[in-house]
Design a protein around this motif. Structure first.
Motif, PDB file in Angstrom:
ATOM      1  N   TYR A 140      11.377  11.069 -19.438  1.00  0.00           N
ATOM      2  CA  TYR A 140      10.081  10.691 -20.098  1.00  0.00           C
ATOM      3  C   TYR A 140       8.831  11.309 -19.615  1.00  0.00           C
ATOM      4  N   THR A 141       9.091  12.050 -18.483  1.00  0.00           N
ATOM      5  CA  THR A 141       7.866  13.196 -18.206  1.00  0.00           C
ATOM      6  C   THR A 141       8.699  14.216 -17.987  1.00  0.00           C
ATOM      7  N   PHE A 142       7.856  15.657 -17.805  1.00  0.00           N
ATOM      8  CA  PHE A 142       8.470  16.886 -17.639  1.00  0.00           C
ATOM      9  C   PHE A 142       8.994  16.938 -16.110  1.00  0.00           C
ATOM     10  N   GLU A 143       8.559  16.011 -15.233  1.00  0.00           N
ATOM     11  CA  GLU A 143       9.018  16.041 -13.954  1.00  0.00           C
ATOM     12  C   GLU A 143      10.280  15.475 -13.513  1.00  0.00           C
ATOM     13  N   TRP A 144      10.898  14.150 -14.416  1.00  0.00           N
ATOM     14  CA  TRP A 144      11.701  13.355 -14.255  1.00  0.00           C
ATOM     15  C   TRP A 144      13.083  13.878 -14.549  1.00  0.00           C
ATOM     16  N   CYS A 145      13.659  14.980 -14.434  1.00  0.00           N
ATOM     17  CA  CYS A 145      14.985  15.452 -15.227  1.00  0.00           C
ATOM     18  C   CYS A 145      16.044  15.029 -14.320  1.00  0.00           C
TER      19      CYS A 145
END
Length: 203
Positions: free
Chosen positions: A19-24
């Motif tokens: 849901y964010t570009f950090e949360w992979c």
């Protein structure tokens, strides 16, 4: 004589986007839970708030993490929330790494984490095709890799497009994004290599 073999943990609805570009890493934890849990929709992890909480859990367990979550934190959270045990391994040879991942899925019935883009991103390996059943042929060869990229459909300008959920990639296709981790990305005592977050047999 080794024959064509296939194993896939994926069921419709198992994929979760980050849901964010950090949360992979957090999205991958949700995907891995869904792949392991066959209970159906009631047990599916897709919630955005939960994904943020999982990211914080992984980040808190990640040393030298550039304020993010690294594979060591990923493995620790998988183990803590009941999907483990998982361990981070680095394997110098690409074909050996693919065989190691495929054998772990076959032996444990649980997915493998793939550390992508020299350590900048993560995918989940949810299944594979091979020439030879890993249980019967120690030297089986992996012919296809089932993947879940939580960044789908956004991809990356440098590394290429995100494969669709449950895509079957050839080893050559996977190799364009699954590359040797750069040791400078974060400090660990693991040698440079193809990095896996690997399910271990339960004690």
């Amino acid at each position: 004589m080794p024959r064509a073999f296939a194993l896939n943990l994926y069921q419709e609805g198992d994929f979760v986007p980050q849901y964010t570009f950090e949360w992979c890493v957090a999205a991958s934890i949700q995907i891995m839970h869904n792949l392991i849990d066959d209970a159906g929709a009631a047990g599916t992890w897709t919630d955005r708030v939960q994904q943020g909480e999982l990211w914080e859990m992984a980040r808190a367990r990640s040393s030298n993490s550039f304020n993010g979550a690294n594979p060591l934190g990923w493995a620790k959270v998988l183990t803590k929330v009941g999907m483990g045990p998982y361990a981070v391994v680095s394997i110098a040879n690409y074909d050996v790494a693919l065989r190691t991942a495929a054998r772990a899925i076959a032996e444990t019935g649980r997915p493998v984490g793939l550390v992508m883009w020299r350590g900048r991103h993560v995918w989940v390996m949810s299944g594979f095709t091979s020439l030879g059943d890993p249980d019967q042929f120690p030297k089986f060869s992996v012919t296809g890799i089932r993947v879940q990229d939580p960044l789908y459909p956004y991809g990356d300008v440098r590394w290429g497009p995100s494969p669709a959920p449950n895509a079957l990639l050839t080893p050559k296709q996977l190799a364009t994004q699954f590359v040797v981790r750069a040791p400078r990305r974060w400090s660990s005592n693991l040698p440079a290599g193809y990095m896996l977050v690997l399910p271990l047999a339960k004690a």
